[in-house]
Design a protein around this motif. Structure first.
Motif, PDB file in Angstrom:
ATOM      1  N   ALA A 368       0.832  -1.209   0.000  1.00 59.70           N
ATOM      2  CA  ALA A 368       0.000   0.000   0.000  1.00 59.70           C
ATOM      3  C   ALA A 368       0.865   1.257   0.000  1.00 59.70           C
ATOM      4  CB  ALA A 368      -0.928  -0.013   1.204  1.00 59.70           C
ATOM      5  N   THR A 369       1.978   1.217   0.695  1.00 60.12           N
ATOM      6  CA  THR A 369       2.871   2.376   0.745  1.00 60.12           C
ATOM      7  C   THR A 369       3.646   2.527  -0.557  1.00 60.12           C
ATOM      8  OG1 THR A 369       3.127   1.966   3.131  1.00 60.12           O
ATOM      9  CG2 THR A 369       4.645   3.515   2.120  1.00 60.12           C
ATOM     10  N   ALA A 370       4.115   1.386  -1.109  1.00 62.53           N
ATOM     11  CA  ALA A 370       4.868   1.433  -2.366  1.00 62.53           C
ATOM     12  C   ALA A 370       4.003   1.939  -3.516  1.00 62.53           C
ATOM     13  CB  ALA A 370       5.419   0.049  -2.687  1.00 62.53           C
ATOM     14  N   LEU A 371       2.718   1.651  -3.461  1.00 62.60           N
ATOM     15  CA  LEU A 371       1.787   2.108  -4.502  1.00 62.60           C
ATOM     16  C   LEU A 371       1.291   3.529  -4.249  1.00 62.60           C
ATOM     17  CD1 LEU A 371      -0.302  -1.182  -4.888  1.00 62.60           C
ATOM     18  CD2 LEU A 371       1.325  -0.222  -6.557  1.00 62.60           C
ATOM     19  N   HIS A 372       1.817   4.154  -3.199  1.00 63.21           N
ATOM     20  CA  HIS A 372       1.492   5.538  -2.837  1.00 63.21           C
ATOM     21  C   HIS A 372       0.027   5.720  -2.448  1.00 63.21           C
ATOM     22  CE1 HIS A 372       5.474   6.650  -4.206  1.00 63.21           C
ATOM     23  NE2 HIS A 372       5.211   6.090  -5.409  1.00 63.21           N
TER      24      HIS A 372
END
Length: 719
Positions: A368-372
C-alpha cells in the motif's frame, strides 16, 4: 465434489487430532498452566508499563499535578516487582505445574512438588547466573532471563522426576516409621543431586565454549542474517517473521533483534523525519514507525486482531473474559496479558496465525505504501499510540489510520479459523476429560484420602478440581442446579403413580454435567449434604404443587448419597423440609444404592428405620448389579426394590431372567414392591410383565421432564 469434501474433512480431522495430541503433551500442558498461574503478576505489570508509557502527555501532566513523582515511582516499583521477576515466576510456576500434573507415584513415593520446584530453581541459577555472582539489572525480567528460564523449566522438571523414578539409591534413604513427608524429601536427594550436577556440567561446557553470556550470543546468532541487509521488503518480512518465531517460544524477539531495529529501522525513521523537515521526499518504507503502526497492532503478533477474532467466534467463556481483560492494554499495544495469559507462547493451536498474521500485514502495508496509497511514515510516534491515532500521526494522513483498520481486519481473518479450531479442540478435550471423570465416578476405588475424582493425576484431576470449585459456586445460585422428573407407571392401573427426581447441573461453560460426576465431585468436596438437601427441598417444592391441586397419591422418589448418612441430623433436616413444603411423610420415598445394602452400616440402618417409622418409604436403587445382596433384604428396612436397567436386557444364556425371577420371588415373599428401571421397548415391558412386575420407569413411558411438565402430565391422565 463429495469426494473432495470428504477428503478435506478427513484432513481437517487429522489436523485437529494432531494438534490435540501435541497440545496434550504433559510439558506443554504444564507450560500453559504455569503461564496462566502467573497472570495476576503479568496483568499488574502490564498496566504499570502502560502508565509509564502513556502516549498522551496531558494525562501525565495531570498525574504529576495530583501525585507529583509518586505515581511514576509507584509504577516503576510495580513493574520491577512484576515484569522484573517474571523469569523466576514462570520457572517456579511451570515446574510446580508439571509436578502437580504428574501427581502419581514414583518409585513408591508421591511426586514431591516442593522438591521439584526447588531443584529447578537451583538448576536455573547454576546455568544462568554469572560466575562472579554479580547479577545485572533486568536479569530476571521478561526480556532478560525468560528464555533460559523456559529452557530450564521444561528440561529440569522432567529430568528430575525421571531420575527420581529410576534412582537405585531412593530405597536406601527411607526410614521405617518416619513421617511420610520426611521420607519423600529423603527420596528426592539422589535425583535432585544428579539433576543439579548435570546442569552444572552443562554450565561448564558453555563457559568452555565461550557461551558465558547467552543473551549476547543469541543476539549475535539471530542478528547475523541481517548484517548486510538493506532496507527492503525482504528485510521487513524476515525481521517480523523471525521476531514472531522467537516470541512463540517465549523469547523477546525485538530484544534479540535489537541490531536490526537500531541499524536499519531507526536509521530509516530518522532519515524520513529529516526529509520531511527539509521539505524533501522520504525514501524509506520500512521504518520502526511502520512496524509499530501497521504490524504490531496490539503488540507483537497483532494480538488486537486475535482479541477481535475471540470476541467474534470463541465459545470459551474464560477465553472471552481474558480477552476483555486484555483489551485495554492491547489498545495501547501492550500484549503481555494475552501473550502469557491465553497463552500464545508454546500454544500449538495459534502457532501458525501468530507468525503468519504479522507477515501478511507487513506485505499488505508495504504494498500500500509502495503504490502511494498511503504516505511513508515521517513522524516519531510512541509505540503505545492506539490504533487510528498511531497510523494518522505516523503518516500525517487519514490514509494511515485506514491502513491500520485494513491490517486489523486482515489479521482478524487470519486468526478466525484458528479460534474456531480452538473451539473444536476445547470440545474434544472436554469430552475426553468428562469420559475419564465418568469412569472414576462410577468406580469403587478412591485415593488414599477417600476421593474419587479430584485426586486424579494429570489433566483429568485438574479438570475435576475446576469443576468442583464451580459446583460450590453453583450451589449459591438458582440458575444452574435444577431437577427433572421421570414418571413411574403402574401398568395394571394404567396411570402414573409417582416420579423420581433427577439431579441436573447446567454448567455455564460446559453445559450439562452427568449427574454421577456431579455427585462424585460433591462427595469429594464434602458438599453432598448441601447438594442433597437442595435436591430434596426443590423436589418437595415441586411436589407441593400437586398437593395443592388435590393429587395426594403421587409418590416422590429422591436419591440420598451414602455420605449423607454420616450427617447425624439428616432425619431432622428431612422432617424440616417436609414441614416447610407440606409434603406428607408417606408421599416421600428415599432411594439408596445397592452398595449400601451389601455393606450395611449400623448408623445408616438406624437412620433409615427412623425415617420408615415416620412414614417415609425406602427404596434400593440399581438393584441386581450384584445379586448377592438378595440375602440382605430381610434385615434391611426397605419398601421398594428398583431392578437395575442392566437386567432389562435379555442375555443369551438367560442368566438375567434367572436373577429377575429370584428377585421377584423374594420380594413377593417379603412384601416388597418392585419397580423396573430403564424400560425402553415394548419387548422389555412384556418380558417383565411375564415376571409379574407391574411398576415401571423408563423412556418407553416418558423421558425425564421438567417439574411443570410432570404436573401437567399427572393432571391430564385418565383417572
Amino acid at each position: 465434489m463429495k469426494r473432495k469434501t470428504n477428503f478435506s474433512s478427513h484432513v481437517i480431522t487429522m489436523f485437529i487430532g494432531l494438534l490435540s495430541s501435541v497440545g496434550d503433551w504433559p510439558i506443554l500442558l504444564a507450560v500453559r498452566r504455569g503461564l496462566t498461574q502467573v497472570l495476576p503478576l503479568i496483568l499488574v505489570g502490564a498496566f504499570a508499563l502502560l502508565l509509564l508509557n502513556l502516549p498522551f502527555p496531558q494525562i501525565k501532566t495531570v498525574l504529576d499535578a495530583v501525585a507529583g513523582e509518586n505515581w511514576y515511582n509507584l509504577c516503576q516499583i510495580i513493574q520491577q516487582g512484576s515484569f522484573g521477576i517474571a523469569s523466576l515466576a514462570f520457572l517456579i510456576s511451570i515446574s510446580l505445574a508439571y509436578a502437580q500434573q504428574r501427581g502419581d507415584v514414583l518409585a513408591g513415593y508421591r511426586v514431591n512438588t516442593t522438591a521439584t520446584t526447588v531443584v529447578c530453581l537451583s538448576a536455573y541459577f547454576v546455568v544462568a547466573v554469572p560466575l562472579n555472582g554479580s547479577i545485572p539489572p533486568g536479569f530476571f525480567s521478561l526480556g532478560g532471563g525468560l528464555p533460559i528460564a523456559f529452557c530450564v523449566a521444561v528440561t529440569s522438571a522432567p529430568l528430575f522426576l525421571f531420575l527420581m523414578d529410576h534412582s537405585l539409591l531412593t530405597k536406601y534413604l527411607e526410614s521405617v516409621g518416619s513421617d511420610p513427608e520426611v521420607n519423600n524429601a529423603l527420596a528426592a536427594i539422589p535425583s535432585g543431586f544428579a539433576t543439579i550436577f548435570l546442569f552444572g556440567i552443562v554450565r561448564i561446557l558453555m563457559e568452555n565454549a565461550g557461551w558465558g553470556d547467552l543473551h549476547h550470543q543469541a543476539q549475535n546468532f539471530f542478528g547475523s542474517p541481517f548484517k548486510d541487509a538493506g532496507n527492503s521488503l525482504a528485510t521487513g518480512v524476515g525481521y517480523v517473521g523471525l521476531s514472531q518465531f522467537l516470541w512463540f517460544f517465549g523469547v523477546h524477539g525485538p530484544n534479540l533483534l535489537f541490531g536490526v531495529e537500531q541499524d536499519i529501522l531507526r536509521v530509516a525513521s530518522q532519515a524520513n523525519i529529516d526529509a520531511a523537515i527539509h521539505g524533501t521526499e522520504p525514501i524509506f518504507i520500512l521504518t520502526k514507525q511502520f512496524i509499530d503502526s501497521f504490524v504490531h497492532l496490539g503488540g507483537s503478533g497483532s494480538t488486537l486482531s486475535l482479541l477481535l477474532a475471540i470476541f467474534l467466534k470463541s465459545r470459551e467463556k474464560n477465553i472471552r473474559r481474558l480477552a476483555v481483560i486484555s483489551l485495554l492494554p492491547a489498545l495501547f499495544n501492550v500484549n503481555e496479558v494475552i501473550l502469557f495469559g491465553l497463552p500464545l507462547v508454546l500454544n500449538p493451536i495459534y502457532a501458525i496465525p501468530f507468525m503468519l498474521a504479522p507477515v501478511i500485514q507487513t506485505l499488505v502495508a508495504y504494498a500500500a505504501t509502495a503504490l502511494h496509497w498511503v504516505p511513508m511514515t515521517v513522524n516519531n510516534v510512541h509505540w503505545t499510540s492506539p490504533i487510528l491515532l498511531g497510523g494518522f500521526a505516523a503518516t500525517g494522513s487519514v490514509a494511515g489510520a485506514l491502513l491500520q483498520l485494513v491490517c486489523l481486519g486482515i489479521g482478524t481473518l487470519v486468526y478466525l479459523p484458528f479460534v474456531t479450531l480452538s473451539n473444536s479442540l476445547y470440545a474434544r478435550r472436554f469430552d475426553k476429560e468428562i469420559k475419564g471423570l465418568g469412569i472414576a465416578a462410577e468406580s469403587t476405588s478412591t485415593s488414599p484420602s477417600g476421593r474419587k475424582c479430584i485426586d486424579l493425576p494429570g489433566q483429568t484431576g485438574l479438570f475435576a478440581r475446576v469443576l468442583a470449585a464451580d459446583l460450590g459456586r453453583a450451589l449459591d445460585r438458582d440458575d444452574q442446579i435444577f431437577l427433572v422428573y421421570q414418571p413411574q407407571v403402574d401398568v395394571d392401573l394404567g396411570r402414573i403413580v409417582g416420579a423420581e427426581a433427577l439431579l441436573r447441573w447446567k454448567h455455564p461453560t460446559h453445559g450439562l454435567i452427568p449427574p454421577h460426576i456431579t455427585v462424585a465431585l460433591a462427595e469429594d468436596t464434602h458438599l453432598i449434604s448441601d447438594l442433597g438437601m437442595r435436591v430434596l427441598s426443590d423436589a418437595c417444592m415441586h411436589h407441593s404443587v400437586l398437593l395443592n391441586q388435590g393429587e395426594t397419591d403421587q409418590i416422590l422418589s429422591v436419591n440420598l448419597s451414602a455420605q449423607q448418612f454420616e450427617d447425624e441430623f439428616l432425619v431432622e433436616k428431612v422432617v424440616e423440609i417436609l414441614r416447610k413444603t407440606g409434603v406428607k411423610t408417606n408421599m416421600l420415598k428415599v432411594e439408596v444404592t445397592e452398595s449400601m445394602v451389601l455393606t450395611p452400616d449400623v448408623k445408616t440402618i438406624s437412620i433409615l428405620k427412623r425415617l420408615r417409622e415416620m412414614g417415609v418409604r425406602v427404596a434400593i436403587d440399581d438393584f441386581g448389579m450384584g445379586h448377592t445382596s438378595l440375602r440382605y433384604l430381610k434385615e434391611f428396612p426397605v419398601d421398594t426394590v428398583k431392578i437395575d436397567r442392566s437386567l432389562t436386557l435379555e442375555s443369551l444364556d438367560g442368566i438375567n431372567d434367572h436373577i429377575v425371577t429370584s428377585i421377584v420371588s423374594l420380594c413377593e415373599a417379603l412384601g416388597v414392591q418392585i419397580i423396573v428401571e430403564g424400560v425402553e421397548t415394548e419387548e422389555q415391558l412384556e418380558r417383565f410383565r411375564e415376571h409379574r412386575c407391574s411398576f415401571f420407569q423408563g423412556y418407553f413411558f416418558s423421558k425425564p421432564i421438567s417439574g411443570e411438565a410432570y404436573v401437567e402430565l399427572v393432571r391430564g391422565q385418565v383417572k
